[in-house]
Design a protein around this motif. Sequence first.
Motif, short mmCIF file in Angstrom:
data_model
loop_
_atom_site.label_atom_id
_atom_site.label_comp_id
_atom_site.label_asym_id
_atom_site.label_seq_id
_atom_site.Cartn_x
_atom_site.Cartn_y
_atom_site.Cartn_z
N VAL A 193 0.86 -1.18 0.00
CA VAL A 193 0.00 0.00 0.00
C VAL A 193 0.89 1.22 0.00
O VAL A 193 1.63 1.46 0.96
CB VAL A 193 -0.93 0.01 1.23
N GLY A 194 0.83 2.02 -1.07
CA GLY A 194 1.66 3.21 -1.09
C GLY A 194 1.85 3.78 -2.47
O GLY A 194 1.29 3.30 -3.46
N SER A 195 2.65 4.83 -2.53
CA SER A 195 2.89 5.54 -3.78
C SER A 195 3.98 4.86 -4.60
O SER A 195 4.80 4.09 -4.08
CB SER A 195 3.30 6.99 -3.50
N ALA A 196 3.99 5.19 -5.88
CA ALA A 196 5.03 4.70 -6.79
C ALA A 196 5.34 5.83 -7.76
O ALA A 196 4.80 5.89 -8.86
CB ALA A 196 4.57 3.45 -7.52
N ILE A 197 6.22 6.73 -7.33
CA ILE A 197 6.56 7.93 -8.10
C ILE A 197 7.92 7.71 -8.76
O ILE A 197 8.90 7.37 -8.10
CB ILE A 197 6.60 9.17 -7.19
N SER A 198 7.98 7.90 -10.07
CA SER A 198 9.19 7.58 -10.82
C SER A 198 10.22 8.70 -10.83
O SER A 198 11.29 8.55 -11.38
CB SER A 198 8.83 7.20 -12.26
N ALA A 199 9.91 9.84 -10.22
CA ALA A 199 10.82 10.98 -10.22
C ALA A 199 12.09 10.70 -9.42
O ALA A 199 12.12 9.82 -8.54
CB ALA A 199 10.12 12.21 -9.65
N ASP A 200 13.14 11.46 -9.74
CA ASP A 200 14.42 11.32 -9.06
C ASP A 200 14.27 11.48 -7.55
O ASP A 200 13.55 12.36 -7.08
CB ASP A 200 15.39 12.38 -9.59
N HIS A 203 10.96 6.84 -6.00
CA HIS A 203 10.65 5.41 -5.87
C HIS A 203 11.17 4.55 -7.01
O HIS A 203 10.55 3.55 -7.38
CB HIS A 203 9.13 5.23 -5.75
N THR A 204 12.33 4.87 -7.56
CA THR A 204 12.90 4.05 -8.63
C THR A 204 13.17 2.63 -8.15
O THR A 204 12.81 1.65 -8.80
CB THR A 204 14.20 4.68 -9.16
N SER A 205 13.80 2.51 -7.00
CA SER A 205 14.10 1.18 -6.45
C SER A 205 12.82 0.43 -6.09
O SER A 205 12.72 -0.79 -6.29
CB SER A 205 14.98 1.32 -5.21
N ARG A 206 11.84 1.14 -5.58
CA ARG A 206 10.56 0.53 -5.24
C ARG A 206 9.88 -0.05 -6.48
O ARG A 206 9.35 -1.17 -6.45
CB ARG A 206 9.65 1.55 -4.57
N LEU A 207 9.88 0.70 -7.55
CA LEU A 207 9.25 0.24 -8.79
C LEU A 207 9.92 -1.02 -9.31
O LEU A 207 9.25 -1.95 -9.77
CB LEU A 207 9.29 1.35 -9.84
N ILE A 221 -1.36 -4.79 -5.04
CA ILE A 221 -0.90 -3.42 -4.83
C ILE A 221 -2.08 -2.45 -4.76
O ILE A 221 -2.98 -2.51 -5.60
CB ILE A 221 0.04 -2.99 -5.97
N TRP A 222 -2.03 -1.56 -3.77
CA TRP A 222 -2.99 -0.45 -3.66
C TRP A 222 -2.20 0.84 -3.78
O TRP A 222 -1.36 1.14 -2.91
CB TRP A 222 -3.72 -0.50 -2.32
N SER A 223 -2.45 1.61 -4.83
CA SER A 223 -1.62 2.78 -5.09
C SER A 223 -2.38 3.80 -5.93
O SER A 223 -3.21 3.43 -6.76
CB SER A 223 -0.34 2.37 -5.84
N PRO A 224 -2.08 5.11 -5.74
CA PRO A 224 -2.66 6.13 -6.61
C PRO A 224 -1.94 6.23 -7.94
O PRO A 224 -2.33 7.04 -8.79
CB PRO A 224 -2.47 7.41 -5.78
N ASN A 225 -0.88 5.44 -8.14
CA ASN A 225 -0.03 5.56 -9.33
C ASN A 225 -0.12 4.33 -10.23
O ASN A 225 0.89 3.79 -10.68
CB ASN A 225 1.42 5.79 -8.91
N SER A 237 -4.18 -6.42 -13.27
CA SER A 237 -5.05 -7.29 -12.46
C SER A 237 -4.67 -7.30 -10.98
O SER A 237 -5.50 -7.64 -10.14
CB SER A 237 -5.02 -8.72 -13.01
N ILE A 238 -3.43 -6.95 -10.66
CA ILE A 238 -3.03 -6.95 -9.24
C ILE A 238 -2.96 -5.54 -8.67
O ILE A 238 -2.56 -5.35 -7.53
CB ILE A 238 -1.69 -7.67 -9.03
N ILE A 239 -3.33 -4.55 -9.48
CA ILE A 239 -3.26 -3.16 -9.04
C ILE A 239 -4.65 -2.67 -8.69
O ILE A 239 -5.58 -2.75 -9.50
CB ILE A 239 -2.66 -2.26 -10.13
N HIS A 240 -4.81 -2.18 -7.47
CA HIS A 240 -6.06 -1.59 -7.01
C HIS A 240 -5.86 -0.08 -6.83
O HIS A 240 -4.73 0.40 -6.75
CB HIS A 240 -6.49 -2.21 -5.69
N GLY A 241 -6.94 0.64 -6.75
CA GLY A 241 -6.85 2.08 -6.53
C GLY A 241 -6.32 2.41 -5.15
O GLY A 241 -6.19 1.55 -4.27
#
Length: 359
Positions: A193-200, A203-207, A221-225, A237-241
């Motif tokens: 549960v959390g964000s996944a922001i690709s900016a420097d 969350h590059t490592s997280r992604l 996964i529950w994420s706004p991204n 299919s595994i991504i929820h809002g």
Amino acid sequence: MRLFRLCTNSQLYLDRFHDQQPELEGRPYIEQYRKLMKDCYGWADFWTHGFSPLGYEVWEPVGNAVVQQKQWALEHDVEYSEKWLFEISLSQIKDFAPDVLLVNDHHTFGKSFLDRVRESCPSIKLIIGWCGAPYTSLDVFKAYDLTLSNVSSLLDVFHAKGLNSRLFRHGFSATVNDRLATVSDRGPDVSFVGSAISADQYHTSRLELLEHLSHNSALEIWSPNGKVLQGGGIASSIIHGAVFGLDMYRTLAKSFVTLNTHIDISLTYASNMRLFEATGVGACLLTDWTPNLSELFEEDVEVVTFRTAEEAVEKMDYLMAHPSERDSIAEAGQKRTLAEHSFTQRAKEMDELIRNELA
């Protein structure tokens, strides 16, 4: 002692909150405010509860909660323009006349606004700022008397720039469990549960981790991204809002295992809110290993750690195959958080910092 916390909430969250409760519009400000606080988004009114035993009076209005903020202005005959967020916030600070101003949105409330606050509110003896994420300019921190951060690398920068700054950790409020309905049904197996922001610096490592786990585990996964995640090769299919507030805590509590991974600027230092949110509601936490984690939790007793994506998959499989051990870890993690990482404890630590600064 009177403390005013100057903050904002995610606009996505606020829009959803008011869309789901349109009947609140036009209701008295205090009714709207209490309803929002009960949903436990972000820090909610956790400092209010934490500081209460210490004799503090605390107010934590949400500056960008347009419906209730304009209702407060109506009730107090406060005029405002298109810059209502700053005008109403300033009026609220002046009305409350705090001794201490705690600012935890350095993006919205910049140095020029805080300079105006200091000039307009002679009661303020101390301005404390919070920074736990990448920033665009150091200027705002010059408006603080004290800057707090949970991220050691940020503190290194602040110290090098001569800013008065201290390490301060996140915490968990037991009021969440009081407000959270009993969770009877369980699942998913493993959640993130959390964000996944690709900016420097975000969350590059997280992604990269989530992409690997999405192909090798039962992760959901529950994420706004969602678009960012799908662009990284993760199946829709595994991504929820996104889930916020009590819905977020409920998702964590229902999960057999929940995953935590840190922002890029803090990959070598355990520091984020999820450590305490997940353990606080009794979830079994699987988190990325850092050298300082042992200061917070006992590894494989109160939380479970991983150093690589492959090890994360192995630990997930093990925990799902050993429910008794998994539940014992979850129980121990919750006990540690409630005993040592609560907002009651954090308020005592903050009170000591405040009194030292005022002295």
